[in-house]
Design a protein around this motif. Sequence first.
Motif, PDB file in Angstrom:
ATOM      1  N   THR A 129     -11.867   1.460   0.558  1.00  0.00           N
ATOM      2  CA  THR A 129     -12.362   1.702  -0.793  1.00  0.00           C
ATOM      3  C   THR A 129     -13.486   2.737  -0.812  1.00  0.00           C
ATOM      4  O   THR A 129     -14.079   3.057   0.229  1.00  0.00           O
ATOM      5  N   GLU A 156      -8.260   0.581  -5.620  1.00  0.00           N
ATOM      6  CA  GLU A 156      -9.345   0.621  -6.596  1.00  0.00           C
ATOM      7  C   GLU A 156      -8.912   0.024  -7.934  1.00  0.00           C
ATOM      8  O   GLU A 156      -7.731  -0.010  -8.262  1.00  0.00           O
ATOM      9  N   PRO A 200     -14.527   4.684  -9.834  1.00  0.00           N
ATOM     10  CA  PRO A 200     -14.768   4.952  -8.409  1.00  0.00           C
ATOM     11  C   PRO A 200     -15.176   6.404  -8.139  1.00  0.00           C
ATOM     12  O   PRO A 200     -16.024   6.655  -7.280  1.00  0.00           O
TER      13      PRO A 200
END
Length: 279
Positions: free
Chosen positions: A154, A183, A189
């Motif tokens: 991630t 995600e 993000p």
Amino acid sequence: MRFGAHLFVWTAEAVPETVARAAREAAEAGLDFLEIPLLREDLPLAEIRAVLREHGLGATSSLGLPREAKLPAYPERARAFLSWALRAADTLGSPVLTGVIYGTLGEAPEEPPRPEDLEVVARVLREVAREARTLGIGLGIEPVNRYETSLVNTVDQGLALLEAIGEGNVFLHLDTYHMNIEEKGFKAPIERAGSRLGYIHLSESDRGTPGTGNVRWEEVFAGLATIGYKGPLVMESFVAVSPEIARAACIWRPVAENPERLVSEGLAFLQRLARRAGL
């Protein structure tokens, strides 16, 4: 904005003859560079650079660690392989060495990574980053999905590794294919990555032609616009793929009809979104 594409859009063989075909078609499509995978130490690097220059193209470079040099198991072998890769990137004229430089794709772990495992990874990459700085090369950390590695999946894990490495020439490299798995969305993000984002793979959810799958592209480009992203935009798909990557990423069937259509339609789609987002 600088648009590029991965060599595997055209060919899995990084030799002058096949790179020449890819370079010709990439230049005709309006691309600025090709991403060259550094998976073997016998690549004819000077010849590849000459071919790219002949077509007015630059180069970036990427890799995943080979099994015999995987981290955290073999830190000295990984360090030596990455040192070779830095010299290879320098020979190509690539300003970056990016990808899964911290791990080996397709190695199914028996347990989650331990803190001491990540400390080994950070230590090795800190040494590599310092060597890279002497060559003027940046290092990219690409989070990839849980089925390909357990180490960094991630944005937040990638940022944590950047902090552990602690060198200013190390950046985050995102890939929309992997983000689609790991995600919760795309814009948030990308915003968390912020100024640490230095490279992005624009990959569809099935690794096929951008705009034909499930990636929320408007959200991707909105995030890039919000952070004022100015790094490379790289179309990554695997029309052709090396045996190592096919095995690691489980690519056993075609994901696009042909490179010409993939590049012409995919690039036009991505460029249109980039213009609309004000990039």
